[in-house]
Design an enzyme around this catalytic site. Structure first.
Site, PDB file in Angstrom:
ATOM      1  N   LYS A 147       3.729  10.399   5.260  1.00  8.79           N
ATOM      2  CA  LYS A 147       2.444  10.913   4.810  1.00  8.79           C
ATOM      3  C   LYS A 147       1.327  10.306   5.653  1.00  8.79           C
ATOM      4  CE  LYS A 147       0.404   7.931   2.604  1.00  8.79           C
ATOM      5  NZ  LYS A 147       0.418   6.515   2.963  1.00  8.79           N
ATOM      6  N   HIS A 177       6.749   7.065  -0.677  1.00  6.00           N
ATOM      7  CA  HIS A 177       7.619   5.977  -1.152  1.00  6.00           C
ATOM      8  C   HIS A 177       7.378   5.621  -2.618  1.00  6.00           C
ATOM      9  CE1 HIS A 177       4.230   3.258  -0.229  1.00  6.00           C
ATOM     10  NE2 HIS A 177       4.821   2.395  -1.029  1.00  6.00           N
ATOM     11  N   LYS A 181      10.156   4.431  -6.229  1.00  3.95           N
ATOM     12  CA  LYS A 181      10.072   3.201  -7.035  1.00  3.95           C
ATOM     13  C   LYS A 181      10.833   3.416  -8.341  1.00  3.95           C
ATOM     14  CE  LYS A 181       5.466   1.800  -5.312  1.00  3.95           C
ATOM     15  NZ  LYS A 181       5.526   0.449  -4.755  1.00  3.95           N
ATOM     16  N   GLU A 215      -5.671  -2.308  -5.060  1.00  4.60           N
ATOM     17  CA  GLU A 215      -4.976  -3.210  -4.122  1.00  4.60           C
ATOM     18  C   GLU A 215      -5.912  -4.355  -3.761  1.00  4.60           C
ATOM     19  OE1 GLU A 215      -2.150  -1.269  -1.121  1.00  4.60           O
ATOM     20  OE2 GLU A 215      -3.858   0.078  -1.148  1.00  4.60           O
ATOM     21  N   ASP A 234      -4.890   8.651   2.079  1.00  2.00           N
ATOM     22  CA  ASP A 234      -3.829   7.636   2.192  1.00  2.00           C
ATOM     23  C   ASP A 234      -3.110   7.444   0.852  1.00  2.00           C
ATOM     24  OD1 ASP A 234      -2.325   5.557   3.378  1.00  2.00           O
ATOM     25  OD2 ASP A 234      -3.740   4.042   2.675  1.00  2.00           O
ATOM     26  N   HIS A 239       0.321   9.472  -3.056  1.00  5.29           N
ATOM     27  CA  HIS A 239       1.001   8.699  -4.101  1.00  5.29           C
ATOM     28  C   HIS A 239       0.510   9.013  -5.516  1.00  5.29           C
ATOM     29  CE1 HIS A 239       2.557   6.575  -0.749  1.00  5.29           C
ATOM     30  NE2 HIS A 239       1.579   5.727  -0.581  1.00  5.29           N
ATOM     31  N   LYS A 325      -9.017  -0.539  -1.715  1.00  6.18           N
ATOM     32  CA  LYS A 325      -8.673  -1.779  -1.016  1.00  6.18           C
ATOM     33  C   LYS A 325      -9.662  -2.877  -1.415  1.00  6.18           C
ATOM     34  CE  LYS A 325      -5.711   0.284   1.864  1.00  6.18           C
ATOM     35  NZ  LYS A 325      -4.283   0.150   1.600  1.00  6.18           N
TER      36      LYS A 325
HETATM   37  C1  BG6 Z   1       0.966   3.068   1.848  1.00  4.44           C
HETATM   38  C2  BG6 Z   1      -0.455   3.103   2.289  1.00  4.44           C
HETATM   39  O1  BG6 Z   1       1.491   4.360   1.801  1.00  4.44           O
HETATM   40  O2  BG6 Z   1       1.052   2.496   0.551  1.00  4.44           O
HETATM   41  C3  BG6 Z   1      -1.048   1.691   2.279  1.00  4.44           C
HETATM   42  O3  BG6 Z   1      -0.552   3.648   3.590  1.00  4.44           O
HETATM   43  C4  BG6 Z   1      -0.845   1.051   0.930  1.00  4.44           C
HETATM   44  O4  BG6 Z   1      -2.421   1.744   2.609  1.00  4.44           O
HETATM   45  C5  BG6 Z   1       0.615   1.158   0.486  1.00  4.44           C
HETATM   46  O5  BG6 Z   1      -1.219  -0.302   1.006  1.00  4.44           O
HETATM   47  C6  BG6 Z   1       0.818   0.661  -0.923  1.00  4.44           C
HETATM   48  O6  BG6 Z   1       2.185   0.660  -1.212  1.00  4.44           O
HETATM   49  P1  BG6 Z   1       2.806  -0.340  -2.287  1.00  4.44           P
HETATM   50  O7  BG6 Z   1       4.167   0.160  -2.527  1.00  4.44           O
HETATM   51  O8  BG6 Z   1       2.731  -1.695  -1.678  1.00  4.44           O
HETATM   52  O9  BG6 Z   1       1.896  -0.236  -3.481  1.00  4.44           O
END
Ligand code: BG6
Length: 470
Positions: A147, A177, A181, A215, A234, A239, A325
């Site tokens: 993505k 991804h 999970k 995050e 992103d 997600h 972020k």
């Molecule tokens: C990624 C993003 O797909 O997912 C990142 O590009 C982000 O910016 C990350 O930090 C977060 O993934 P996870 O699994 O650590 O929450």
């Protein structure tokens, strides 16, 4: 089941994602006995500055040492390392890669399946897919695409066309991804295996839903990727919307990939086009001073929005999404807020965080039911109570796979259940169009905060479940 023999080609093999997730993930699959009996992993990148096979093995060893769950040593590592090689690919010259693939196939014997993983910047997708088609390397192979898939509806459509000219949809694995999970997958189990939850999972009982993924990380030196992407593309359109799909979908007729994806896509069809008035964009203070960021950048590092789903189950139930972020905490939380009972028989001074089901989908995950209980004593006073299910209390998590591991395994098995469909992704861009055309300006917010202040007004009359007790 164990996948058939595979030759895996990793484009972007020296990049950030391969280093942090893909190489450690493949090694973990190998250690867990989940890789095919015969496999090879061929790293690929443009020739300029690319390592040779030996250099790539050293790169992989360092990546696993830094980010892997087990150390790169002993017979397991030696075996994995022997499966690694490298072949460069440039526009118009995929010769070295093709030679590496042929050699790997010769070494394995039989007719192993090819799997191409595009861990490259989105702008490079079309060229790489084109080369795979033109060189014949794509024949019979499968494709994993990272993505974000396009940047809006026209680019996503164009990308689908480019890909479909080479790979038919059954061989395309658009990876997200979060869908790999454990505790996101568990949303399906929670909803559809339990008479306790299934009947209340709708507008009659739920007042609103929150999907909150703050995050603590900043952009961590990824300006090159992030400046052209931003949090909405992103995190949200990818997600968070995919999670929304799992939370909101109707029960699929079966657990087949086709049925699951169709139900998720129907949710996206019912999504009302995003209203920019219900979106907060933010940028953390100091972002413009990060290396590689334009001094007048309007890229958002934070986005929060209200989503409406116009279907029979969810009409009138707002979904609030937030991610950003440099926020105060790193969490992954879905909260369902339940309606109050019809009659208030009790004194009103009760905590307003009661009456919630909170799904923490951090690894390994947790679910908390928050409700009101009578405080011990002579008076009828209510206090906040909670029942907690922690994954690690009930199950051994020794066999848990991380998101990427699970999904790469599924791609090798040809199971598309947890991958996004062309129709679904295109629809999400379509619903996002009003926001992309008319984004509100990015408001500054302090690092370590929960985003611009307006985020609280966005969710009124409710309140964000995070920070807990805040
Ligand atoms: C990624 C993003 O797909 O997912 C990142 O590009 C982000 O910016 C990350 O930090 C977060 O993934 P996870 O699994 O650590 O929450």
């Amino acid at each position: 089941p164990r996948p058939e023999d595979h030759v895996i080609v990793l484009f972007g093999a020296t990049g950030d994602l391969a280093r942090r997730k893909l190489l450690p993930g493949l090694y973990h699959l190998a250690r867990a006995g989940l890789m095919p009996a015969g496999y090879r992993v061929i790293g690929s990148a443009p020739a300029a500055g690319a390592p040779d096979a030996e250099g790539f093995r050293a790169h992989a060893r360092r990546a696993v040492a830094e980010f892997g769950r087990s150390k790169p040593e002993g017979p397991a590592w030696e075996e994995f390392e022997r499966a690694l090689s490298f072949g460069t690919a440039d526009p118009g010259d995929t010769g070295p890669l093709a030679a590496a693939v042929q050699e790997a196939e010769r070494a394995l014997g039989g007719s192993p399946r090819r799997l191409f993983h595009l861990a490259v910047p989105p702008a490079a997708f079309p060229a790489v897919v084109g080369e795979l088609g033109a060189s014949g390397l794509a024949d019979g192979g499968r494709l994993i695409v990272e993505k974000p898939f396009g940047t809006d509806l026209p680019t996503a459509r164009a990308l689908d066309e480019t890909i479909h000219a080479v790979f038919d949809e059954s061989r395309v694995f658009r990876i997200d991804h979060f869908l790999g999970k454990e505790s996101v997958d568990n949303i399906l189990a929670l909803r559809f295996a339990n008479g306790l939850f299934e009947p209340v999972w709708n507008r009659n009982h739920i007042s609103h839903v929150q999907i909150d993924v703050p995050e603590k990380l900043t952009i961590e030196g990824r300006a090159g990727f992030f400046e052209g992407t931003g949090t909405f593309r992103d995190m949200i359109v990818t997600h968070l919307f995919q999670i929304l799909g799992f939370v909101a979908m109707e029960p699929p007729a079966t657990l087949t990939a086709r049925a699951l994806r169709a139900e998720k896509d129907k949710v996206f069809q019912s999504m009302r086009p995003l209203d920019p008035a219900h979106v907060v964009r933010g940028q953390y203070e100091g972002y413009r001073a990060e290396p590689g960021v334009a001094p007048d950048s309007d890229t958002e590092t934070f986005a929060a929005l209200r989503v409406e789903i116009d279907n029979w189950r969810w009409a009138g139930v707002p979904f609030y999404l937030r991610s950003g972020k440099a926020l105060a905490e790193g969490r992954h939380v879905v909260t369902l807020g339940f309606r109050e009972p019809a009659l208030r028989m009790f004194p009103r001074d009760v905590p307003d965080t009661a009456n919630e089901l909170v799904i923490d989908f951090d690894d390994p995950g947790r679910i908390t039911a928050r409700f009101l209980a009578k405080e011990p004593g002579p008076e009828m006073r209510l206090g906040a109570a909670a029942m907690v299910f922690a994954y690690s209390d009930c199950f051994t998590t020794a066999h848990a796979l991380e998101g990427y591991e699970r999904l790469i395994l599924d791609a090798m098995l040809g199971d598309q259940s947890l991958f996004t469909s062309a129709d679904g992704v295109e629809r999400l861009w379509e619903a996002s169009a009003p926001l992309l055309e008319n984004p509100p300006p990015a408001e500054p917010y302090a690092r370590g905060s929960w985003g611009p202040d307006r985020v609280h007004r966005l969710i009124a009359p409710y309140r964000w479940c995070l920070p807990e007790g805040g």
